[in-house]
Design a protein around this motif. Structure first.
Motif, mmCIF file in Angstrom:
data_model
loop_
_atom_site.group_PDB
_atom_site.id
_atom_site.type_symbol
_atom_site.label_atom_id
_atom_site.label_comp_id
_atom_site.label_asym_id
_atom_site.label_seq_id
_atom_site.Cartn_x
_atom_site.Cartn_y
_atom_site.Cartn_z
ATOM 1 N N GLY A 1 52.042 41.720 37.522
ATOM 2 C CA GLY A 1 52.083 43.071 38.066
ATOM 3 C C GLY A 1 52.690 44.044 37.076
ATOM 4 O O GLY A 1 53.354 43.648 36.112
ATOM 5 N N TYR B 1 40.838 48.734 40.664
ATOM 6 C CA TYR B 1 42.236 49.133 40.755
ATOM 7 C C TYR B 1 42.618 50.072 39.615
ATOM 8 O O TYR B 1 42.106 49.980 38.507
ATOM 9 C CB TYR B 1 43.196 47.931 40.767
ATOM 10 C CG TYR B 1 42.841 46.809 39.819
ATOM 11 C CD1 TYR B 1 42.431 45.572 40.316
ATOM 12 C CD2 TYR B 1 42.920 46.973 38.439
ATOM 13 C CE1 TYR B 1 42.095 44.542 39.460
ATOM 14 C CE2 TYR B 1 42.588 45.942 37.573
ATOM 15 C CZ TYR B 1 42.172 44.729 38.086
ATOM 16 O OH TYR B 1 41.829 43.715 37.231
ATOM 17 N N LYS C 1 48.841 40.939 34.899
ATOM 18 C CA LYS C 1 49.465 39.961 35.787
ATOM 19 C C LYS C 1 50.873 39.630 35.314
ATOM 20 O O LYS C 1 51.143 39.642 34.117
ATOM 21 C CB LYS C 1 48.606 38.691 35.856
ATOM 22 C CG LYS C 1 47.278 38.895 36.560
ATOM 23 C CD LYS C 1 46.486 37.601 36.615
ATOM 24 C CE LYS C 1 45.166 37.798 37.379
ATOM 25 N NZ LYS C 1 44.379 36.563 37.435
ATOM 26 N N TYR D 1 35.255 45.110 37.153
ATOM 27 C CA TYR D 1 35.976 46.043 38.005
ATOM 28 C C TYR D 1 35.174 46.428 39.251
ATOM 29 O O TYR D 1 35.570 47.317 39.988
ATOM 30 C CB TYR D 1 36.308 47.320 37.227
ATOM 31 C CG TYR D 1 37.641 47.284 36.512
ATOM 32 C CD1 TYR D 1 38.739 47.984 36.991
ATOM 33 C CD2 TYR D 1 37.801 46.549 35.349
ATOM 34 C CE1 TYR D 1 39.952 47.958 36.348
ATOM 35 C CE2 TYR D 1 39.019 46.515 34.685
ATOM 36 C CZ TYR D 1 40.091 47.219 35.185
ATOM 37 O OH TYR D 1 41.300 47.182 34.545
ATOM 38 N N ASP E 1 53.351 51.412 36.823
ATOM 39 C CA ASP E 1 52.592 50.559 37.733
ATOM 40 C C ASP E 1 51.167 51.046 37.904
ATOM 41 O O ASP E 1 50.363 50.408 38.583
ATOM 42 C CB ASP E 1 53.289 50.440 39.091
ATOM 43 C CG ASP E 1 53.519 51.786 39.756
ATOM 44 O OD1 ASP E 1 53.462 52.806 39.046
ATOM 45 O OD2 ASP E 1 53.772 51.815 40.972
ATOM 46 N N ASN F 1 46.066 50.995 40.217
ATOM 47 C CA ASN F 1 47.459 50.669 40.525
ATOM 48 C C ASN F 1 47.542 49.149 40.644
ATOM 49 O O ASN F 1 46.802 48.548 41.419
ATOM 50 C CB ASN F 1 47.878 51.347 41.832
ATOM 51 C CG ASN F 1 49.285 50.980 42.266
ATOM 52 O OD1 ASN F 1 49.487 50.524 43.375
ATOM 53 N ND2 ASN F 1 50.266 51.190 41.405
ATOM 54 N N TYR F 2 48.421 48.542 39.854
ATOM 55 C CA TYR F 2 48.480 47.077 39.826
ATOM 56 C C TYR F 2 49.939 46.648 39.966
ATOM 57 O O TYR F 2 50.626 46.377 38.992
ATOM 58 C CB TYR F 2 47.883 46.544 38.521
ATOM 59 C CG TYR F 2 47.410 45.105 38.596
ATOM 60 C CD1 TYR F 2 46.080 44.803 38.849
ATOM 61 C CD2 TYR F 2 48.302 44.052 38.404
ATOM 62 C CE1 TYR F 2 45.643 43.493 38.916
ATOM 63 C CE2 TYR F 2 47.882 42.735 38.468
ATOM 64 C CZ TYR F 2 46.553 42.458 38.723
ATOM 65 O OH TYR F 2 46.108 41.150 38.795
ATOM 66 N N ALA G 1 42.509 42.342 34.087
ATOM 67 C CA ALA G 1 43.589 41.957 34.995
ATOM 68 C C ALA G 1 44.566 40.998 34.333
ATOM 69 O O ALA G 1 45.767 41.028 34.628
ATOM 70 C CB ALA G 1 43.004 41.332 36.263
ATOM 71 N N LYS H 1 47.528 46.411 45.059
ATOM 72 C CA LYS H 1 46.563 46.626 43.985
ATOM 73 C C LYS H 1 45.358 47.371 44.542
ATOM 74 O O LYS H 1 44.771 46.955 45.544
ATOM 75 C CB LYS H 1 46.137 45.295 43.371
ATOM 76 C CG LYS H 1 47.293 44.498 42.772
ATOM 77 C CD LYS H 1 46.865 43.104 42.387
ATOM 78 C CE LYS H 1 48.022 42.327 41.780
ATOM 79 N NZ LYS H 1 49.131 42.122 42.739
#
Length: 208
Positions: free
Chosen positions: A184, A146, A182, A135, A193, A148-149, A178, A153
């Motif tokens: 999102g 992040y 993915k 990260y 989100d 928020n993804y 991540a 992002k």
């Protein structure tokens, strides 16, 4: 003011990234030294709206005349339409400058109030990159890369606390890799989100 000296915890989506002036305003030692770019970063963003409406709304669809073109034409030979456009442009520039001045004064009052009334906060996730190097990013100052993804992002969410007032962070919740987010969020696993942040604090007992 009602409970002087007591620790404060402030959680939320602050809509500011760790390299923004808003983050520095909350976390930096006083007095806060903000450069010209950071002060501009705090100014509100307002959209330009044509009083007559735009072409899509059925308003004046005639092309705007560039200022350089108006100057080249000369005021003596300009048509009534050109003169109206030039006068309108000058009025819009004056209004924009007056708005910038009002916004700048408002931001100055905000910074002064924050410095006078709010001691610096620490972020409980401010060293998360040390715990989870995946990260890490130099731009984010130790915060997660992040929280928020989605289509955008980045880090917007924080748990701030008043360090030095008998409160310290014991644990923070690990953030998902991540690959689990993915392409999102939200997805089948995460309903928002934004990812969840959670901190466990040790708080000293108040003196009797």
């Amino acid at each position: 003011g009602k409970y002087p000296g007591h620790p404060v915890i402030a959680c939320g989506d602050y809509n500011t990234t760790p390299d923004d002036a808003g983050y520095d305003l909350v976390t930096k030692p006083r007095p806060v030294k903000l450069n010209e770019w950071q002060l501009d970063n705090l100014l509100p963003r307002t959209a330009d709206v044509d009083d007559e409406g735009d072409a899509e709304d059925g308003g004046d669809s005639s092309p705007a005349l560039a200022y350089s073109e108006m100057a080249a034409a000369g005021t003596a030979a300009e048509t009534a339409e050109t003169r109206d456009k030039r006068q309108k442009l000058a009025l819009e520039e004056q209004r924009a400058e007056e708005q910038v001045q009002r916004d700048t004064m408002r931001v100055g009052r905000l910074v002064a109030a924050m410095e006078a009334e709010c001691t610096p906060f620490a972020s409980s996730y401010g060293t998360y990159a040390d715990l989870d190097p995946s990260y890490a990013t130099p731009q984010w100052k130790g915060e997660p890369i992040y929280t928020n993804y989605a289509k955008w992002k980045g880090t917007l969410d924080y748990i701030f606390y008043s360090a030095g007032r008998g409160i310290s962070v014991r644990h923070v919740l690990s953030l998902p890799p991540a690959g689990q987010m993915k392409p999102g969020l939200p997805n089948e696993t995460f309903s928002s989100d934004h990812v969840s942040l959670l901190s466990r604090f040790d708080v000293d007992a108040p003196e009797s």
